[in-house]
Motif scaffolding. Sequence first.
Motif, short mmCIF file in Angstrom:
data_model
loop_
_atom_site.label_atom_id
_atom_site.label_comp_id
_atom_site.label_asym_id
_atom_site.label_seq_id
_atom_site.Cartn_x
_atom_site.Cartn_y
_atom_site.Cartn_z
N GLY A 39 -2.82 8.77 -7.05
CA GLY A 39 -1.38 8.70 -6.86
C GLY A 39 -0.60 8.33 -8.11
O GLY A 39 0.56 7.95 -8.04
N GLN A 40 -1.24 8.46 -9.29
CA GLN A 40 -0.58 8.13 -10.55
C GLN A 40 -0.13 9.41 -11.26
O GLN A 40 -0.71 10.48 -11.08
N PHE A 41 0.91 9.29 -12.10
CA PHE A 41 1.39 10.45 -12.87
C PHE A 41 0.26 11.00 -13.75
O PHE A 41 -0.48 10.24 -14.38
N THR A 42 0.16 12.32 -13.80
CA THR A 42 -0.80 12.92 -14.73
C THR A 42 -0.15 13.22 -16.08
O THR A 42 -0.85 13.29 -17.10
N ALA A 43 1.16 13.41 -16.10
CA ALA A 43 1.85 13.71 -17.35
C ALA A 43 1.88 12.45 -18.22
O ALA A 43 2.10 11.35 -17.72
N VAL B 175 8.47 -2.15 -9.12
CA VAL B 175 7.53 -2.23 -10.25
C VAL B 175 6.14 -1.81 -9.79
O VAL B 175 5.77 -1.98 -8.63
N HIS B 176 5.38 -1.28 -10.73
CA HIS B 176 4.00 -0.85 -10.46
C HIS B 176 3.09 -2.08 -10.46
O HIS B 176 3.33 -3.05 -11.18
N PRO C 222 0.83 -1.22 0.00
CA PRO C 222 0.00 0.00 0.00
C PRO C 222 0.86 1.26 0.00
O PRO C 222 1.92 1.31 0.63
N GLU C 223 0.41 2.27 -0.71
CA GLU C 223 1.16 3.54 -0.78
C GLU C 223 1.40 4.09 0.62
O GLU C 223 2.50 4.59 0.92
N ARG D 283 3.36 7.37 -7.31
CA ARG D 283 3.94 8.17 -6.23
C ARG D 283 4.73 7.28 -5.27
O ARG D 283 5.85 7.63 -4.88
N ALA D 284 4.18 6.12 -4.93
CA ALA D 284 4.89 5.21 -4.04
C ALA D 284 6.19 4.72 -4.67
O ALA D 284 7.22 4.61 -4.00
#
Length: 447
Positions: A437-441, A338-339, A13-14, A374-375
């Motif tokens: 918590g994920q990249f927006t770019a 890894v994600h 968990p983050e 983010r994590a």
Amino acid sequence: MSDSAEPVVGPIPEETILTACGEQDFPKMGVIEQLWDTDPIPRDEIESQAAAAVSDLALDRIPEGGEVAVGVGSRGIANLPIIVRGVVSGLSDHGFQPFVFPAMGSHGGATAEGQRGKLDALGVNEDTVGCEIRATMEVTEVGKTPERGVSVVADANAAAADAIIPINRVKPHTDFSGKVESGLSKMLVIGMGKQRGAKFAHEGAVNWSFREMIPQIASLHLENLPVVGGVALVEDQHDDTAVLEGVPPSGFLKREAELLELAYDIMPTLPFEELDVLVVDQMGKDISGSGMDTNVIGRRGFGFEPEPESPDVKRIFVRSLTAPSHGNATALGMADFVHQDLIADTELYKAVINTITASAPHGARVPPIMETDRAGLVACVSTVGILAPDEIRVARVTDTMRLQRLYVSEPLVEEARDREDLRVVEEPKPIEFDDEGQFTAPTPGMH
């Protein structure tokens, strides 16, 4: 373990990562672009050039109306269906009967249907290339190497044909260095050897280098099988087809070595020798045999060859697996984190088969699984030493094949300003995450 305890197999968990690592300030990230001078073959000329390349092969060795086995691998080669269709057309124009066979070792889960599926995922099927596809895992014995007695086998359908022509990209290999690396010879040795031949070769490579073995086994194939040459291609930094030619058996190893030198000169690489953190948006078998090109990230997934001299990357976070990989996350163990999305798309048994075949099971080890981007970034940044946000060297890439545009942190943006081979596209700004918590770019290649 108590009766009530359960093994932890899911993402961390983050909140757990943030608690363990404490408060982290992220670097600002800008966008840079590598400036490459390229001269690719026009797309509308590729099929005709592939057909013309057939004329440079030893066609006089093929009986009139003979069957020709055309070997096609599992790599994500640019324009692959067009090139295969051109070769098939060229052979048909000469009065031969071509068929395609998967030349991919143990890929596709080491099954005939799996390998047919791998080809289809790359756009290679009977409709797109204009001939039959014959897939089997059965092999025919060819002989043993003069040195060390390594068994040599070949695809049974190919060995029974009147002629064999591999089609492959010549490029630096991810697991070893030599005069001949990834290309026509390796396709004959490992790809055409199916799972059994690939296993023999990788077992032998543990204490006998590929750089010595591949030329010997390829020479055995050339001597004992109806190999009338191969169709070689080299790709430029944009992954466009730059060279496409027929290589006759008389100059097989020599010409491939020359093309390898060219491939080294024009292969895309990271523009920096040292990185603290590298974020890779996707890995996959269509990108590199090891999922990530080891020549790009500076790590090998196989322990019996020395590591590349550069670059030096302290932490690698990989976010996803490509669809054409069909769940095969081979060399997953090269990543530090890894994600969870990558693991969700992974069928681990495929990576295990691949890495056992390669005598390198550590390549299938699963790194810590991060719940969010983010994590993953926190875990990386907090394990590279004490560095201020404006000092840390971070890069984010689409994958190890698409490296023209990168997100990079402030120190790297400043370096780029002073280099003629780089251009600053966008000034650094704070990294943004969505509510999950994920990249927006977007991935760098889409920026």
